[in-house]
Design a protein around this motif. Sequence first.
Motif, PDB file in Angstrom:
ATOM      1  N   THR A   6      34.722  94.365  -7.961  1.00  6.97           N
ATOM      2  CA  THR A   6      33.552  94.485  -7.716  1.00  6.97           C
ATOM      3  C   THR A   6      33.166  93.430  -8.240  1.00  6.97           C
ATOM      4  O   THR A   6      33.475  92.933  -9.794  1.00  6.97           O
ATOM      5  N   LYS A   7      31.924  92.731  -8.558  1.00  6.36           N
ATOM      6  CA  LYS A   7      30.939  91.717  -8.935  1.00  6.36           C
ATOM      7  C   LYS A   7      30.305  92.460 -10.280  1.00  6.36           C
ATOM      8  O   LYS A   7      29.629  93.239 -10.298  1.00  6.36           O
ATOM      9  N   SER A   8      30.631  92.352 -11.362  1.00  9.82           N
ATOM     10  CA  SER A   8      30.839  91.907 -12.375  1.00  9.82           C
ATOM     11  C   SER A   8      29.165  91.766 -12.500  1.00  9.82           C
ATOM     12  O   SER A   8      28.173  92.680 -13.683  1.00  9.82           O
ATOM     13  N   LYS A  11      27.541  95.527 -11.231  1.00  9.58           N
ATOM     14  CA  LYS A  11      27.388  96.314 -11.813  1.00  9.58           C
ATOM     15  C   LYS A  11      26.727  96.385 -13.045  1.00  9.58           C
ATOM     16  O   LYS A  11      26.146  97.872 -13.925  1.00  9.58           O
ATOM     17  N   LYS A  12      26.280  95.277 -13.587  1.00 10.05           N
ATOM     18  CA  LYS A  12      25.851  95.365 -14.524  1.00 10.05           C
ATOM     19  C   LYS A  12      24.418  95.270 -14.424  1.00 10.05           C
ATOM     20  O   LYS A  12      23.713  96.113 -14.918  1.00 10.05           O
ATOM     21  N   LYS A  15      22.812 100.764 -11.133  1.00  6.40           N
ATOM     22  CA  LYS A  15      23.147 102.469 -11.073  1.00  6.40           C
ATOM     23  C   LYS A  15      22.946 102.687  -9.870  1.00  6.40           C
ATOM     24  O   LYS A  15      21.889 102.540  -8.744  1.00  6.40           O
ATOM     25  N   LYS A  59      25.606  97.265  -2.265  1.00  8.09           N
ATOM     26  CA  LYS A  59      27.633  98.357  -1.907  1.00  8.09           C
ATOM     27  C   LYS A  59      28.000  96.911  -1.397  1.00  8.09           C
ATOM     28  O   LYS A  59      29.960  98.476  -1.821  1.00  8.09           O
ATOM     29  N   HIS A  61      29.158  94.128  -2.808  1.00  6.60           N
ATOM     30  CA  HIS A  61      28.967  93.834  -3.529  1.00  6.60           C
ATOM     31  C   HIS A  61      29.780  94.607  -4.868  1.00  6.60           C
ATOM     32  O   HIS A  61      30.677  94.578  -6.173  1.00  6.60           O
ATOM     33  N   MET A  62      30.223  96.166  -4.301  1.00  6.29           N
ATOM     34  CA  MET A  62      30.382  97.157  -5.565  1.00  6.29           C
ATOM     35  C   MET A  62      31.355  98.367  -4.407  1.00  6.29           C
ATOM     36  O   MET A  62      30.518  99.341  -4.428  1.00  6.29           O
ATOM     37  N   TYR A  64      33.588 100.409  -4.955  1.00  2.61           N
ATOM     38  CA  TYR A  64      33.620 101.419  -5.827  1.00  2.61           C
ATOM     39  C   TYR A  64      32.711 103.034  -5.657  1.00  2.61           C
ATOM     40  O   TYR A  64      32.821 103.720  -6.937  1.00  2.61           O
ATOM     41  N   LEU A  65      31.232 102.229  -5.786  1.00  2.00           N
ATOM     42  CA  LEU A  65      30.285 102.711  -5.858  1.00  2.00           C
ATOM     43  C   LEU A  65      30.403 104.384  -4.741  1.00  2.00           C
ATOM     44  O   LEU A  65      30.758 104.111  -4.140  1.00  2.00           O
TER      45      LEU A  65
END
Length: 67
Positions: A6-8, A11-12, A15, A59, A61-62, A64-65
Amino acid sequence: MPKMKTKSAAKKRFKVTASGRVKAGAAGKRHGMIKRTKKQIRNQRGTMVLAPGDERLVKIHMPYLGK
């Protein structure tokens, strides 16, 4: 299979809502607020839901969203 990363940065900043949409803070609020109109400052308060095209990029980049 190894886990996907996941791209940090993503995730920061993002949401996910209960319906699967992506929330983000409004852009353009860091500096130079004297130039902005009062209406623009007021409308940029809080968070906003991303457009479908931008949502798709987040999505990626994430992985597991929630889908």
